[in-house]
Structure formats: C-alpha cells, structure tokens
Design a protein around this motif. Structure first.
Motif, mmCIF file in Angstrom:
data_model
loop_
_atom_site.group_PDB
_atom_site.id
_atom_site.type_symbol
_atom_site.label_atom_id
_atom_site.label_comp_id
_atom_site.label_asym_id
_atom_site.label_seq_id
_atom_site.Cartn_x
_atom_site.Cartn_y
_atom_site.Cartn_z
ATOM 1 N N UNK A 329 1.105 -1.124 0.520
ATOM 2 C CA UNK A 329 -0.283 -0.171 0.174
ATOM 3 C C UNK A 329 0.963 1.328 -0.402
ATOM 4 N N UNK A 330 2.117 1.469 0.823
ATOM 5 C CA UNK A 330 2.429 2.466 1.305
ATOM 6 C C UNK A 330 3.319 2.725 -0.297
ATOM 7 N N UNK A 331 4.193 1.683 -1.041
ATOM 8 C CA UNK A 331 4.585 1.240 -2.139
ATOM 9 C C UNK A 331 3.564 1.954 -3.127
ATOM 10 N N UNK A 332 2.494 1.700 -3.226
ATOM 11 C CA UNK A 332 1.504 2.101 -4.764
ATOM 12 C C UNK A 332 1.588 4.439 -4.381
ATOM 13 N N UNK A 333 0.998 4.374 -2.791
ATOM 14 C CA UNK A 333 1.079 5.626 -2.017
ATOM 15 C C UNK A 333 2.133 6.561 -2.894
ATOM 16 N N UNK A 334 3.240 5.974 -3.019
ATOM 17 C CA UNK A 334 4.324 6.737 -3.118
ATOM 18 C C UNK A 334 4.560 6.863 -4.609
ATOM 19 N N UNK A 335 4.378 5.658 -5.262
ATOM 20 C CA UNK A 335 4.389 5.762 -6.907
ATOM 21 C C UNK A 335 5.320 5.889 -7.312
ATOM 22 N N UNK A 336 5.408 5.257 -8.887
ATOM 23 C CA UNK A 336 7.159 5.815 -9.284
ATOM 24 C C UNK A 336 7.240 7.013 -9.391
ATOM 25 N N UNK A 337 6.236 7.849 -9.556
ATOM 26 C CA UNK A 337 6.666 9.315 -10.046
ATOM 27 C C UNK A 337 7.817 9.805 -9.336
ATOM 28 N N UNK A 338 6.875 9.684 -7.587
ATOM 29 C CA UNK A 338 6.974 10.454 -6.750
ATOM 30 C C UNK A 338 7.897 9.817 -5.999
ATOM 31 N N UNK A 339 9.261 10.059 -6.780
ATOM 32 C CA UNK A 339 10.699 9.309 -5.206
ATOM 33 C C UNK A 339 11.947 9.950 -5.936
ATOM 34 N N UNK A 340 13.335 9.197 -5.375
ATOM 35 C CA UNK A 340 14.394 10.126 -4.880
ATOM 36 C C UNK A 340 15.204 10.232 -6.099
ATOM 37 N N UNK A 341 16.534 10.799 -5.762
ATOM 38 C CA UNK A 341 17.156 10.604 -7.199
ATOM 39 C C UNK A 341 17.921 8.963 -7.306
ATOM 40 N N UNK A 342 18.190 8.638 -8.072
ATOM 41 C CA UNK A 342 18.633 7.400 -8.014
ATOM 42 C C UNK A 342 20.161 7.187 -7.519
ATOM 43 N N UNK A 343 20.840 8.209 -8.229
ATOM 44 C CA UNK A 343 22.229 8.818 -7.426
ATOM 45 C C UNK A 343 22.574 9.069 -6.266
ATOM 46 N N UNK A 344 21.973 9.677 -5.756
ATOM 47 C CA UNK A 344 21.634 10.364 -4.341
ATOM 48 C C UNK A 344 22.100 8.514 -3.499
ATOM 49 N N UNK A 345 20.253 7.779 -4.391
ATOM 50 C CA UNK A 345 20.628 6.970 -3.313
ATOM 51 C C UNK A 345 21.815 5.333 -3.067
ATOM 52 N N UNK A 346 22.176 5.815 -4.230
ATOM 53 C CA UNK A 346 23.717 5.684 -4.330
ATOM 54 C C UNK A 346 24.833 5.903 -3.587
ATOM 55 N N UNK A 347 24.573 6.599 -3.905
ATOM 56 C CA UNK A 347 25.787 7.387 -2.808
ATOM 57 C C UNK A 347 25.729 7.089 -1.755
ATOM 58 N N UNK A 348 24.828 6.842 -0.887
ATOM 59 C CA UNK A 348 24.400 6.855 0.004
ATOM 60 C C UNK A 348 24.438 5.803 0.782
ATOM 61 N N UNK A 349 23.964 4.816 -0.382
ATOM 62 C CA UNK A 349 24.226 2.970 0.087
ATOM 63 C C UNK A 349 26.315 3.219 0.044
ATOM 64 N N UNK A 350 26.736 3.916 -0.836
ATOM 65 C CA UNK A 350 28.170 3.078 -0.760
ATOM 66 C C UNK A 350 28.439 4.234 0.301
ATOM 67 N N UNK A 351 28.059 5.505 0.596
ATOM 68 C CA UNK A 351 28.428 6.364 2.042
ATOM 69 C C UNK A 351 28.339 4.725 3.618
ATOM 70 N N UNK A 352 27.295 4.148 3.464
ATOM 71 C CA UNK A 352 26.925 3.474 4.917
ATOM 72 C C UNK A 352 27.457 1.920 4.786
ATOM 73 N N UNK A 353 28.306 1.474 3.423
ATOM 74 C CA UNK A 353 28.762 0.912 3.222
ATOM 75 C C UNK A 353 30.087 1.001 3.836
ATOM 76 N N UNK A 354 30.778 1.440 3.166
ATOM 77 C CA UNK A 354 32.238 1.991 3.174
ATOM 78 C C UNK A 354 32.571 2.132 4.138
ATOM 79 N N UNK A 355 31.880 2.842 4.864
ATOM 80 C CA UNK A 355 32.001 3.104 6.958
ATOM 81 C C UNK A 355 31.593 4.054 7.151
ATOM 82 N N UNK A 356 31.684 5.417 5.866
ATOM 83 C CA UNK A 356 31.956 6.865 5.839
ATOM 84 C C UNK A 356 30.871 7.319 7.068
#
Ligand code: PLP
Length: 463
Positions: A329-356
């Motif tokens: 339900x929450x994913x449907x309410x958010x929808x595909x148009x209403x999302x965050x930039x993939x590059x920032x998401x990937x950067x944060x993922x890398x920032x977390x997994x690298x220990x930074x």
C-alpha cells in the motif's frame, strides 16, 4: 482587511492577509519593506502603539517584529527601537546585481533547531562515494526503478539500522523517501485510504508534521503530557499514533519504558499503527542510544528515519521500515513518479557500506557533545535562573525560563541578532497542558567558527 497607522510619522497602509493575525502582519510588513514603501532606517512604532492602532494583541506585534528581525528585514536595538534594516534584500524589480546580494533572511546567529552544522557536511567523502557509486552502477540503475527505492540502499540501511538502532529491518520492507516529511505524507495517504480519521500526536511537536496529516484529511489529537513525558496509555479515538520515542521533539525526554510498552499494547489491541519518528537517534551522549521502539513490535510500528540531522536536510533522503502488511500500500501511495534520485540513493548506500557514515556520525557526535557541554557550562555561570533540559541526546536543548518571560526573551534574543524559537511555537493548539516558558536552542546549527559567538549572544539575551 486594510488598516493604516500614522504613529511616529510613519503612514503605512497594511493589508494583513491569510488566516493568522501574526502571519498576516508579518507578511504585510515584509512586503512593505520589500517593495520599498518602508525605507531602510525607518523607525517603526513600538509594539504597544502599533497593537493599539491595529486593534490586536501587543504580543502578536512583538512576535511579528521578532520574526522579521530574525529574517533580517528589521533590526532591533535597545534604546533606538525597531527599524527597517539598512541593507534589506533587493526589491524584486531592481536589475540583478553583478555580485550575489547578501542572502536574505540571514540572522547573525542561527540557533533554530532542525538543521545540523552544514559546514561540516563531509563533502570529500561524499564525493568519493558518489564517484564510486556512479562508476559501479549498472545502466539500468538510471531507469525508473522500484518505487521502494534502490535495492543497494535498502540493503545498506537494513544492516545499519539493525546494528545501530535495534530496528528489525529487512530490505524488502524498507521504502526510501525524500526525508521524514515525505514518508509521513505517504503514510497519511495510506491511513486515510484505510478509513483512519485521526492520529494522536505529542502535545509539543512540529506544526509542519501536523499539517501534513491534516492535509491528508486526518485530525490530530494531542496526547496528554505529565512530568514523565507523553502519556500513551489511551490514545482515544485515534487510528495511529505519531511519536518521537528516542528524544521527544522538542522537549527532549525519551519515552518512558512503561509508555513504550503501553503504546505497543494499544496498537496490538486495537489494530492501530505507531509511527516512530527517529529523527536524531544517532546523537545520544550520556549513555547507550535508546533503541528503536519498532524493535518491540515490527508488525505494528513503522520506523521512520532521515539523513536530515546526520548529514543534511538538503539531501532529502529518508526511509521507512514498514510492517509486512503495509509495504504494498505504501509503495503504491508513493508511486513511481514520486521518488528520490537514484544517484543520491546509490551514493548514500556506498557511503554507509564503506563505513564513512559511521565515521561521520561519530565525529559529529563528538563535536555536538562539546557544544552541548559548553552550553551547559555557560548557562550555569551566566544564567543561573535558566534550567537546561532534554540534553542527553540530539542537537537542541530546552532552556526553561521563569514563567511569563518567554516572549520577552525571544525578543531580547532577536535584539542580539539571534534566530531562536520559543517553546510555545511547538505547542499543539488543542493541547490540554499548561504552557511552559522556554527557548528551544538548536546548538548544532551554527558552523564551528560561529558557535562561540552564538553562545555569547544567547547568554546576553537570557534573564
Ligand atoms: C521532529 C523532527 N522529525 C523529523 C525531522 C526531519 O524531517 P525531514 O527528514 O523531512 O527533513 C525533523 C527535522 O527538523 C524534526 O525536527
């Protein structure tokens, strides 16, 4: 309604608009300055005489003046009254300046709670993470993708949140959103679609969050508050409860253990939902972090976190860990148009997994703790009548003031060039509790070099 005043030689036609008198007056004065109808240096009437001219409360005028001083439109000096600032932001019709104008609305010292020290954003580490993330990203990562967000980030968050915050997290149940506020908006839509009509909230909190809920058609019902904090035993009539359990915003207490258990019992008994706002859970100073409430019952608690305090609000990155039955339900309410930039998401993922991320949070915690300790020491010697509370965690402190003095201290702070709010700004309008006089001091906000000056200005403003 149009009004005019002619005190001290100033003759100005004001048209306060909108619902609130204070906001209407603030907007009208700001517009008068912006358009040049009130020239730089013009002395404004005292709050008492303007209030009398306009037929409104003196405090309302004092508050409007304080807001505009904090924004940089007016200046206030003891002895020479309130004047239009000499260097106000340019009127809209003037030609663009060759060099950028001073940023409008900048007080000399910003102690508003809500923003971390942006000058300490880990730019170099973030850039490195962004480069690594983009280099490694497959082409399809740049497509529309899953409305829940990038799998890399959901996986990194699941590991981090269970390790650092005791959240029972699974990447499949995480939805990445544009900060806590976006998550709350999505959940408001989900609750509304489920037929929920009201959400219980804390007696003190952010009105922007209450407004997000009312915008989704949900009434907000203030929970009772006593000396042990928010009471959660009977959120009568509500279908959900919004809480800041680790560090109540803004009062600063953790939710009492009995009340953590009580709200989970309530949710199980009634099928209600607990929305846990863990906005500054990383910053606990005096003992081990208070673990997430969600750990008690992941089937009835939605955990919401954000990068707004730990990194920067401008990133607009947050996350929700949802009960299994709510994800679709929450994913449907958010929808595909209403999302965050993939590059920032990937950067944060890398920032977390690298220990930074861990390194950055540890260093930031140390810096903020030093500031908090300096604040407590300075107040003990310079303002012994003021009691500091809510300081075991987070980036703000509550300075309890002698009864009836809050407005005057906010005004005195504005005279010192300080932007700092009174506690009353955060009170739910229907809260049954006696108003408390206090300042909410965001000590995380100034850059490191400006902190000592901000603290000095604060001490000068206190009784
Ligand atoms: C109580 C509270 N919750 C959440 C947030 C973070 O909101 P967002 O993630 O939308 O920036 C803040 C920021 O000021 C806050 O004070």
């Amino acid at each position: 309604m149009a009004r005019s005043w002619a005190t001290l030689g100033v003759d100005l036609h004001l048209e306060p608009t909108g619902s609130g008198v204070r906001k209407g007056l603030t907007d009208a004065l700001r517009e008068a300055v912006r358009s040049g109808r009130l020239a730089p240096g013009t002395r404004l009437p005292s709050s008492r005489s303007l209030a009398a001219d306009l037929g409104i409360a003196r405090n309302t005028v004092a508050d409007a003046y304080a807001d505009l001083v904090a924004e940089g439109w007016l200046t206030a000096r003891q002895g020479s009254g309130t004047r239009v600032a000499e260097r106000t932001p340019p009127a809209p019709r003037t030609a663009p300046a060759a060099t950028p104008a001073r940023e409008p609305g900048r007080p000399a010292h910003d102690l508003m709670p809500g923003t971390p020290d942006l000058a300490s954003f880990p730019r170099a580490e973030w850039l490195k993470a962004a480069r690594r993330a983009l280099t490694a990203a497959p082409h399809h990562a740049l497509g529309y993708g899953d409305p829940r967000g990038r799998a890399e980030l959901r996986t990194a968050l699941a590991e981090y949140l269970s390790r650092a915050r005791g959240v029972r997290a699974d990447p499949e149940r995480i939805i990445v959103c544009a900060g806590f506020s976006h998550g709350l908006k999505v959940l408001g839509a989900v609750l509304g679609a489920r037929g929920v009509r009201s959400v219980a909230v804390e007696s003190y909190g952010l009105d922007t969050h209450r407004m997000l809920l009312t915008g989704a058609g949900l009434a907000t019902l203030p929970l009772p508050l006593d000396e042990q904090g928010t009471r959660t035993d009977e959120p009568t009539g509500a279908g959900a409860v919004l809480l800041t359990p680790a560090h109540q915003f803004p009062l600063g207490l953790p939710l009492h253990p009995d009340r953590r258990a009580a709200v989970v019992d309530w949710a199980r008994r009634t099928g209600g939902l607990v929305l846990e706002d863990d906005y500054d859970g990383e910053f606990r100073y005096d003992r081990q972090p208070v673990g997430a409430l969600q750990g008690l019952d992941p089937d009835h608690v939605v955990y919401l976190g954000t990068a707004s305090k730990s990194l920067a609000p401008g990133l607009r990155l947050g996350w929700m860990v949802l009960p299994p039955g709510l994800v679709a339900e929450a994913a449907a309410a958010k929808g595909r148009a209403d999302t965050c930039g993939a590059l920032d998401q990937l950067t944060l993922a890398e920032f977390i997994t690298s220990g930074a991320y861990d390194r950055h949070v540890r260093a930031a915690r140390l810096r903020y703790r030093r500031r908090r300790d300096a604040l407590v020491r300075a107040l003990a010697s310079r303002a012994p009548e003021v009691r500091v509370t809510g300081i075991a965690a987070g980036l703000h402190a509550v300075l309890r003031l002698p009864p009836g003095t809050e407005q005057a201290v906010v005004q005195a702070a504005a005279w010192q060039g300080l932007a700092v709010p009174g506690l009353s700004r955060f009170r739910h309008p229907d809260a049954a509790v006696e108003p408390l006089d206090a300042l909410v001091v965001g000590y995380g906000t100034p850059p490191e070099h400006a902190w000592a000056g901000a603290l000095e200005a604060l001490c000068r403003a206190l009784p």
